[in-house]
Design a protein around this motif. Structure first.
Motif, PDB file in Angstrom:
ATOM      1  N   PHE A   1       0.855  -1.187   0.000  1.00 44.20           N
ATOM      2  CA  PHE A   1       0.000   0.000   0.000  1.00 44.20           C
ATOM      3  C   PHE A   1       0.893   1.241   0.000  1.00 44.20           C
ATOM      4  O   PHE A   1       1.297   1.735   1.056  1.00 44.20           O
ATOM      5  CB  PHE A   1      -0.911   0.018   1.244  1.00 44.20           C
ATOM      6  CG  PHE A   1      -1.749  -1.210   1.404  1.00 44.20           C
ATOM      7  CD1 PHE A   1      -1.487  -2.115   2.420  1.00 44.20           C
ATOM      8  CD2 PHE A   1      -2.788  -1.468   0.536  1.00 44.20           C
ATOM      9  CE1 PHE A   1      -2.258  -3.246   2.576  1.00 44.20           C
ATOM     10  CE2 PHE A   1      -3.576  -2.593   0.675  1.00 44.20           C
ATOM     11  CZ  PHE A   1      -3.295  -3.498   1.705  1.00 44.20           C
ATOM     12  N   PRO A   2       1.233   1.772  -1.162  1.00 44.74           N
ATOM     13  CA  PRO A   2       2.026   3.007  -1.201  1.00 44.74           C
ATOM     14  C   PRO A   2       1.160   4.206  -0.788  1.00 44.74           C
ATOM     15  O   PRO A   2      -0.006   4.314  -1.167  1.00 44.74           O
ATOM     16  CB  PRO A   2       2.445   3.105  -2.672  1.00 44.74           C
ATOM     17  CG  PRO A   2       1.418   2.314  -3.414  1.00 44.74           C
ATOM     18  CD  PRO A   2       0.936   1.240  -2.495  1.00 44.74           C
ATOM     19  N   ILE A   3       1.749   5.107  -0.021  1.00 46.87           N
ATOM     20  CA  ILE A   3       1.051   6.321   0.424  1.00 46.87           C
ATOM     21  C   ILE A   3       1.956   7.504   0.101  1.00 46.87           C
ATOM     22  O   ILE A   3       3.074   7.594   0.616  1.00 46.87           O
ATOM     23  CB  ILE A   3       0.744   6.287   1.934  1.00 46.87           C
ATOM     24  CG1 ILE A   3       0.106   4.947   2.342  1.00 46.87           C
ATOM     25  CG2 ILE A   3      -0.167   7.449   2.313  1.00 46.87           C
ATOM     26  CD1 ILE A   3      -0.134   4.817   3.837  1.00 46.87           C
ATOM     27  N   GLY A   4       1.491   8.385  -0.753  1.00 46.90           N
ATOM     28  CA  GLY A   4       2.294   9.523  -1.168  1.00 46.90           C
ATOM     29  C   GLY A   4       2.571  10.498  -0.035  1.00 46.90           C
ATOM     30  O   GLY A   4       1.989  10.436   1.051  1.00 46.90           O
ATOM     31  N   ALA A   5       3.489  11.448  -0.300  1.00 44.89           N
ATOM     32  CA  ALA A   5       3.856  12.475   0.679  1.00 44.89           C
ATOM     33  C   ALA A   5       2.633  13.288   1.076  1.00 44.89           C
ATOM     34  O   ALA A   5       1.857  13.718   0.215  1.00 44.89           O
ATOM     35  CB  ALA A   5       4.931  13.378   0.093  1.00 44.89           C
ATOM     36  N   LYS A   6       2.444  13.461   2.387  1.00 46.65           N
ATOM     37  CA  LYS A   6       1.327  14.240   2.926  1.00 46.65           C
ATOM     38  C   LYS A   6      -0.001  13.781   2.307  1.00 46.65           C
ATOM     39  O   LYS A   6      -0.866  14.587   1.988  1.00 46.65           O
ATOM     40  CB  LYS A   6       1.525  15.733   2.643  1.00 46.65           C
ATOM     41  CG  LYS A   6       2.806  16.321   3.190  1.00 46.65           C
ATOM     42  CD  LYS A   6       2.803  16.437   4.698  1.00 46.65           C
ATOM     43  CE  LYS A   6       4.033  17.178   5.185  1.00 46.65           C
ATOM     44  NZ  LYS A   6       4.074  17.281   6.662  1.00 46.65           N
ATOM     45  N   SER A   7      -0.125  12.494   2.128  1.00 45.21           N
ATOM     46  CA  SER A   7      -1.279  11.980   1.389  1.00 45.21           C
ATOM     47  C   SER A   7      -1.908  10.818   2.140  1.00 45.21           C
ATOM     48  O   SER A   7      -1.494  10.471   3.242  1.00 45.21           O
ATOM     49  CB  SER A   7      -0.838  11.549  -0.019  1.00 45.21           C
ATOM     50  OG  SER A   7      -1.952  11.125  -0.785  1.00 45.21           O
TER      51      SER A   7
END
Length: 859
Positions: free
Chosen positions: A812-818
């Motif tokens: 589960f990739p989670i982007g910066a400040k996301s």
């Protein structure tokens, strides 16, 4: 062989010690009782013998020795006293109970429980008796509590389980020996001559053990990891070996498969992380790896300390992976092995007293194996029952619908040796009928409806298989007391009363010949071994197939795997494994870690050794080892009476205050019952592969009860936790998706959620984020992951990893400040026992917080 003395009538017999798997040769002198013995110059012990072996003859004429069958005075009242009876009455009661139980509850309602002390012939006949005379699948044995994890890993990796795939003499010639969770200086002292010889020639010996044992005191390096962290340590050592270019790439390419997956798996076990998981400094990790890699002859030996865990099979596998990566198995003078514990722990697990096994180490589910064994037994293959429950699972269902209702126990004291022992004693009380064959009125025999007196080691014929795989002769040195029978004769007599006596024999050599035919072609092939060859060659190593005349006899196989492994393609298999935390973690109520083990002067459940006057002088009472830093704030001094408390029970010991144990660990010996039954405390969580209980680690509290006392009083009954009620497990089965709604489906939501700090070690180095983000599906249940939501406060991409039983399941990739939200409707069912965890990774040096919410449903 036996030689009579011409003037005195005393008979001198070469036989073997009745205790551990080293099986020291001894010479017995017997005529007028008592008998005596001296150590023999046998190839294994070379004249050595420990205190247990020296004192063994004391028990042959012990005043508490059973010489008459015992039955309940009132057969309808299991609380009525046990009284002496005749064999006819005792056997009639057993046969009546068998027939009544099977008529009312089915064939599998009668069960058998064996032991690793039975001869090969007795173990073989017990398995045959269960399947042919009783036609029950309900049979297992106490070796499930001993060797099963190492056996499972060995079969998985090599296709064959023989504890030591090389002779013990290789230890003396090795340049490096790493011992993991083993203390042979106390458990089998005569073997130390080989370690001493190795050190005398400059060998480096490394001991990995939470305690500074007598073995560790003589080692070049003693490493003290936290119990249940050995898998992480092995993976970390392989990580270093890869990073330093120490693996044997040519060996891996030529003789193994599956290394790429293991290479990827150990990438997450960098040295600093392993130090945090295990407590082993990076410097010591590196020293172990470089020693193993640079030694011309290097050996890794594991034992119960590493294997008696809920991840024991994977832990043994992790050390096998390391050995394979360094090119050790099958190389002359090198390899991996495991040190078998019980006297016939090796042979006892080869010939059919395990729930899933037929003679020759054959799988009971294999149609060809069933057909071969059925032909030897003279029955139809369809009449052989299927797989039964493993030892603890069978014990935990005693007396329930669908469980065993009547049981026959040979050579096992499960009331002391089983995990969560008070729970097992409760289950034994729920039986309709219990019969026990033993030398003494053990804690288990005290609960029986019928107790049968059994011949002891010096009074019977048979074979044993020691920890090297050497098949040896146990020769009868003296007659059993009048009225006492051996277990081979007992099984033949019971079979006769059940109408199949023509298929059974009470003669050991006859049964051994049949065992050879039944094992022929199997992994543990004994068909070329005879009593004559054992006598002439001082033991024969299996596998030893029978050859057709006029070809010479097969020489036996002292060293395995020199040319190929016992797998279909001849290659050893790497198997990716991941560290999981112990089933029980210390907390505020139970702040320490309890581990259990053996002491020098006692053996197994102590039913024999606790009755030896000589051994009582050495180890009269059980002592729990506590570090001074643990004992001091609790006001505990040397010899004080202490109470250990876990979620399952309370037990009391004298305190041994010593810095030989870690400050966060308590050690207790498991040889005593009653007030000091260490297994009343232990965790019955089972390894998913071997079904081995987690004897070696659970959470414990410690308190001082009083000053030194000669006798240890039991804990107050009112303070003992009540044994857990019966929970009938069901086999995990997939739950197909359905759109139909029904009120009959009961589901429970489960959530792994919270806000957690994260510090990046690199995107290629995911690791556990927090113990709270871990969930084990209860046995008998099935779960599904429904959704994942996550948030990321950092300025960089992070990801979370859903891990199932150590294997990556979903990223589960989670982007910066996301943030992200992923429905998981396509994720497969999670069966009972499955462990789910969330790991996390971030770029090196990145810090911040992640928000985690994994939703599951438990059905």
């Amino acid at each position: 062989m036996s030689l009579p003395h011409p003037s005195t009538g005393t008979r001198t017999t070469e036989t073997h010690c009745p205790y551990c798997s080293f099986q020291c040769g001894v010479t017995m002198s017997a005529g007028d009782r008592p008998a005596t013995l001296v150590p023999a110059d046998f190839p294994v012990n070379r004249g050595g013998l420990c205190s247990k072996g020296w004192s063994a003859p004391e028990l042959l004429d012990h005043p508490e020795r059973l010489t008459r069958p015992l039955v309940r005075a009132d057969p309808a009242d299991r609380t009525s006293p046990l009284v002496e009876s005749t064999w006819d009455v005792a056997l009639d009661r057993i046969v009546t109970a068998i027939r009544r139980t099977q008529a009312e509850h089915g064939l599998d309602a009668v069960g058998c429980f064996g032991g690793g002390g039975l001869t090969n012939e007795q173990a073989y006949q017990f398995g045959k008796f269960a399947r042919v005379a009783l036609r029950t699948s309900a049979i297992d044995y106490n070796g499930r509590f001993c060797m099963s994890s190492a056996a499972g890993a060995s079969i998985r990796a090599f296709g064959l389980d023989r504890g030591m795939p090389f002779p013990v003499t290789d230890i003396a010639a090795a340049d490096v020996v790493v011992l993991v969770g083993s203390n042979p200086a106390d458990t089998m002292p005569p073997v130390m001559q080989y370690f001493d010889a190795g050190r005398g020639r400059g060998a480096e010996h490394i001991v990995i053990d939470p305690r500074r044992t007598n073995t560790a005191k003589n080692a070049s390096l003693h490493v003290q990891p936290l119990p249940a962290s050995d898998l992480a340590l092995a993976n970390g050592l392989l990580h270093i070996a890869l990073a330093e270019g120490l693996v044997d790439e040519a060996y891996i390419a030529a003789r193994t498969t599956g290394f790429a997956d293991v290479r990827a798996g150990v990438a997450g076990y960098w040295p600093d992380r392993v130090e945090r998981l295990t407590g082993v400094p990076v410097e010591q990790q590196r020293r172990i790896v470089f020693a193993l890699a640079r030694g011309q002859r290097s050996i890794i030996l594991t034992a119960r300390g590493a294997e008696q865990h809920r991840s024991g099979t994977d832990t043994a596998q992790a050390w096998i992976n390391l050995a394979l990566a360094l090119g050790l198995p099958g190389r002359a003078g090198s390899g991996w092995g495991t040190i078998t514990g019980q006297g016939n722990g090796q042979g006892g697990r080869e010939h059919g007293q395990k729930a899933d096994q037929l003679p020759g180490y054959r799988k009971i589910t294999d149609p060809a194996a069933r057909a071969h064994v059925a032909a030897v037994w003279g029955i139809d293959a369809e009449d052989i029952p299927g797989v039964g429950l493993s030892a603890f699972e069978m014990l935990d269902r005693l007396g329930t619908d669908g469980g065993v209702r009547a049981m026959l126990v040979l050579a096992s004291n499960i009331a002391v040796s089983a995990p969560d022992a008070r729970r097992v004693v409760s289950r034994l009380g729920d039986l309709d009928f219990l019969a026990v064959s033993d030398f003494f009125l053990s804690e288990t025999a005290e609960l029986a409806d019928v107790v049968l007196p059994s011949a002891m080691w010096a009074e019977e014929e048979g074979t044993m298989t020691n920890f090297e795989g050497r098949v040896i002769r146990r020769r009868q040195a003296m007659d059993a007391p009048e009225g006492v029978r051996n277990d081979l004769q007992l099984l033949a007599e019971l079979a006769g009363r059940l109408g199949v006596g023509h298929l059974f024999s009470g003669d050991a050599e006859t049964v051994f010949a049949e065992l050879g035919r039944a094992s022929a072609g199997g992994a543990a092939d004994y068909s070329g071994i005879t009593y004559r060859r054992i006598d002439e060659e001082q033991g024969v190593f299996w596998p030893c197939p029978k050859t057709a005349e006029p070809a010479p006899e097969h020489p036996g196989t002292p060293r395995l795997f020199s040319e190929r492994f016992d797998t279909p393609d001849g290659r050893a298999k790497f198997w990716r494994v991941e560290h999981v935390d112990a089933h029980e973690q210390p907390d505020a109520e139970y702040p320490y870690v309890l581990t259990t083990g053996r002491v020098l002067a006692q053996y197994q459940s102590g039913a024999q050794t606790r009755r030896s006057r000589s051994l009582q002088l050495i180890a009269p009472t059980p002592r729990a080892e506590l570090h001074p830093d643990l004992a001091r704030p609790l006001g505990i001094g040397q010899g004080d009476l202490v109470e250990l408390v876990t979620r399952r029970g309370r037990a009391r010991f004298h305190a041994q205050v010593t810095d030989a144990v870690r400050p966060d660990v308590v050690f207790a010996p498991f040889h005593w019952g009653g007030a000091s039954n260490a297994n009343a405390l232990t965790d019955p969580a089972l390894d998913p592969t071997s079904r081995m209980p987690a004897f070696k680690v659970c959470a414990v509290a410690v308190s001082r009860v009083g000053g030194p006392e000669e006798r240890i009083p039991p804990p107050e009954p009112a303070t003992q936790p009540q044994p857990r009620a019966h929970e009938r497990p069901s086999a995990p089965a997939p739950h197909p998706p359905t759109r139909r709604r029904t009120t009959r489906v009961r589901s429970t939501p489960r959530f792994l959620h919270g806000v957690y700090p994260i510090t990046g070690e690199g995107l290629g180095k995911p690791g556990p984020l927090d113990p709270a983000l871990r969930y084990q599906v209860p046995e008998g249940k099935t779960a599904q992951a429904l959704y994942f939501r996550g948030g990321n406060s950092t300025d960089e991409l992070v990801y979370l990893l859903l891990v199932r039983d150590g294997e990556p399941m979903r990223w589960f990739p989670i982007g910066a400040k996301s943030d992200c939200h992923v429905p998981l409707r396509v994720v497969e069912d999670l069966d009972g026992g499955t462990v789910v965890e969330l790991h996390a990774a971030a770029p090196l040096g990145v810090t911040g917080e992640v928000v985690v919410d994994l939703g599951l449903v438990e059905v």
